[in-house]
Design a protein around this motif. Structure first.
Motif, PDB file in Angstrom:
ATOM      1  N   GLN A  71      -3.531   4.015   3.810  1.00 13.16           N
ATOM      2  CA  GLN A  71      -3.034   4.582   2.567  1.00 13.16           C
ATOM      3  C   GLN A  71      -2.700   6.064   2.715  1.00 13.16           C
ATOM      4  O   GLN A  71      -1.643   6.499   2.274  1.00 13.16           O
ATOM      5  CB  GLN A  71      -4.067   4.396   1.450  1.00 13.16           C
ATOM      6  CG  GLN A  71      -4.257   2.944   1.038  1.00 13.16           C
ATOM      7  CD  GLN A  71      -5.248   2.807  -0.102  1.00 13.16           C
ATOM      8  OE1 GLN A  71      -6.329   3.399  -0.078  1.00 13.16           O
ATOM      9  NE2 GLN A  71      -4.882   2.041  -1.104  1.00 13.16           N
ATOM     10  N   GLY A  93      -7.230  -4.547   5.518  1.00  9.35           N
ATOM     11  CA  GLY A  93      -7.070  -3.218   4.943  1.00  9.35           C
ATOM     12  C   GLY A  93      -5.962  -2.460   5.639  1.00  9.35           C
ATOM     13  O   GLY A  93      -5.872  -2.466   6.868  1.00  9.35           O
ATOM     14  N   THR A  94      -5.111  -1.806   4.873  1.00  3.39           N
ATOM     15  CA  THR A  94      -3.956  -1.097   5.427  1.00  3.39           C
ATOM     16  C   THR A  94      -4.056   0.393   5.125  1.00  3.39           C
ATOM     17  O   THR A  94      -4.715   0.815   4.168  1.00  3.39           O
ATOM     18  CB  THR A  94      -2.638  -1.649   4.851  1.00  3.39           C
ATOM     19  OG1 THR A  94      -2.687  -1.575   3.428  1.00  3.39           O
ATOM     20  CG2 THR A  94      -2.433  -3.095   5.275  1.00  3.39           C
ATOM     21  N   SER A 153      -6.938   0.762   2.416  1.00  4.91           N
ATOM     22  CA  SER A 153      -7.031   0.021   1.160  1.00  4.91           C
ATOM     23  C   SER A 153      -8.315  -0.798   1.067  1.00  4.91           C
ATOM     24  O   SER A 153      -8.809  -1.066  -0.032  1.00  4.91           O
ATOM     25  CB  SER A 153      -5.817  -0.896   0.993  1.00  4.91           C
ATOM     26  OG  SER A 153      -5.752  -1.836   2.069  1.00  4.91           O
ATOM     27  N   SER A 154      -8.850  -1.218   2.194  1.00  3.92           N
ATOM     28  CA  SER A 154     -10.109  -1.961   2.239  1.00  3.92           C
ATOM     29  C   SER A 154     -10.608  -1.957   3.676  1.00  3.92           C
ATOM     30  O   SER A 154      -9.966  -1.400   4.577  1.00  3.92           O
ATOM     31  CB  SER A 154      -9.919  -3.405   1.757  1.00  3.92           C
ATOM     32  OG  SER A 154      -9.262  -4.187   2.739  1.00  3.92           O
ATOM     33  N   THR A 159       0.871  -1.167   0.000  1.00 10.15           N
ATOM     34  CA  THR A 159       0.000   0.000   0.000  1.00 10.15           C
ATOM     35  C   THR A 159       0.902   1.209   0.000  1.00 10.15           C
ATOM     36  O   THR A 159       2.111   1.111   0.212  1.00 10.15           O
ATOM     37  CB  THR A 159      -0.903   0.050   1.250  1.00 10.15           C
ATOM     38  OG1 THR A 159      -0.074   0.122   2.405  1.00 10.15           O
ATOM     39  CG2 THR A 159      -1.796  -1.172   1.339  1.00 10.15           C
TER      40      THR A 159
END
Length: 277
Positions: free
Chosen positions: A124, A121-122, A49-50, A4
């Motif tokens: 961003q 999710g990471t 990211s999610s 990411t």
């Protein structure tokens, strides 16, 4: 970890950059300052990211990874139950600094570089508001500048833990920070112009190989550092006040251990010039 990219933007918040004197000539140069630097995450700003796993945002911590009861970063040794994150500590930071003299320590940023599942999710992007307030203590007292928020940016790349690594790494794979806009934030007090600059205190900041810069979506010859996988990587920044812009040349070979020395040399040179005058 999956790849990411993140930018932490330290955005200007103040409507004015300095206090201008109405006198025809400048007042005495302020030689000694008391400072406060208060850095906080803008809690409305982070993007991820999610939504996989769990994401947590507060004014002093952003973390992501497993949906644990405690949102703090943790390395359990299992990527399915670990969390990564970034924290701000030593804030607000207070101290004193001398114009064209030694820098003062301010806020510390710690990246907990833990291996987490690729399904999580990471982080961003995020925004940090870092507010500077200065008060003169010599030769005049009580002249204030600020509060104003200085602007600088960090590009962050969370790398996959597979070889080959884009950055030299003791274990696969170091994450990447690139820093821009740290130097020469100009302000005026009583007709004199000063420059506030921030730099990393341990000389970990180095010119990165162009391939590493490009991986972090930065221009060639960027300045930054990498963080070791599975460790808490802490970086304390310093505040420097000068009466002329600081110039830092990219050293060869790539060692920014010269950065702190270079700034100190600039300051010492200016102090000698003032005494001779």
């Amino acid at each position: 970890m999956k790849t990411t990219s993140m930018k932490l933007f330290f955005l200007a918040m103040a409507s004015a950059l300095g206090l201008a004197s109405t006198a025809a000539t400048a007042g005495p140069l302020v030689t000694d300052w008391q400072y406060t630097v208060n850095a906080r995450f803008d809690t409305s700003s982070p993007t991820f990211s999610s939504s996989g796993g769990s994401q947590y945002v507060s004014s002093d911590m952003i973390s992501w990874g497993a949906a644990n009861a405690n949102p703090a970063p943790v390395n359990t040794g299992n990527s399915d139950t670990s969390r990564s994150g970034i924290t701000i500590t030593n804030t607000p930071a207070t101290g004193s600094v001398v114009t064209n003299g030694a820098a003062g320590a301010v806020n510390t940023y710690t990246h907990y570089n833990n291996a987490i599942s690729g399904t999580f999710g990471t982080l961003q992007t995020a925004t940090v508001n870092s507010t500077l307030t200065l008060t003169s203590i010599s030769p005049v007292t009580g002249v204030s500048y600020g509060p104003v928020t200085v602007s600088y940016a960090i590009n962050f790349l969370e790398t996959p833990n597979t070889t080959p690594c884009v950055a030299a790494s003791p274990t696969p794979c170091n994450d990447i920070f690139v820093i821009e806009g740290l130097l020469n934030n100009a302000f005026t007090v009583d007709g004199n112009t000063y420059y506030a600059s921030f730099f990393e205190s341990s000389n970990a900041l180095t010119p990165l190989p162009n391939a590493v810069c490009e991986a972090a979506s930065a221009a060639d010859n960027c300045l930054g550092f990498t963080t070791v996988e599975g460790q808490a990587n802490a970086f304390t920044f310093n505040l420097l006040i000068t009466s002329a812009p600081v110039t830092v040349n990219v050293p060869e070979p790539s060692s920014l251990a010269l950065l702190g020395l270079g700034l100190a040399a600039v300051a010492a040179s200016r102090r000698r010039g003032q005494k001779q005058a």
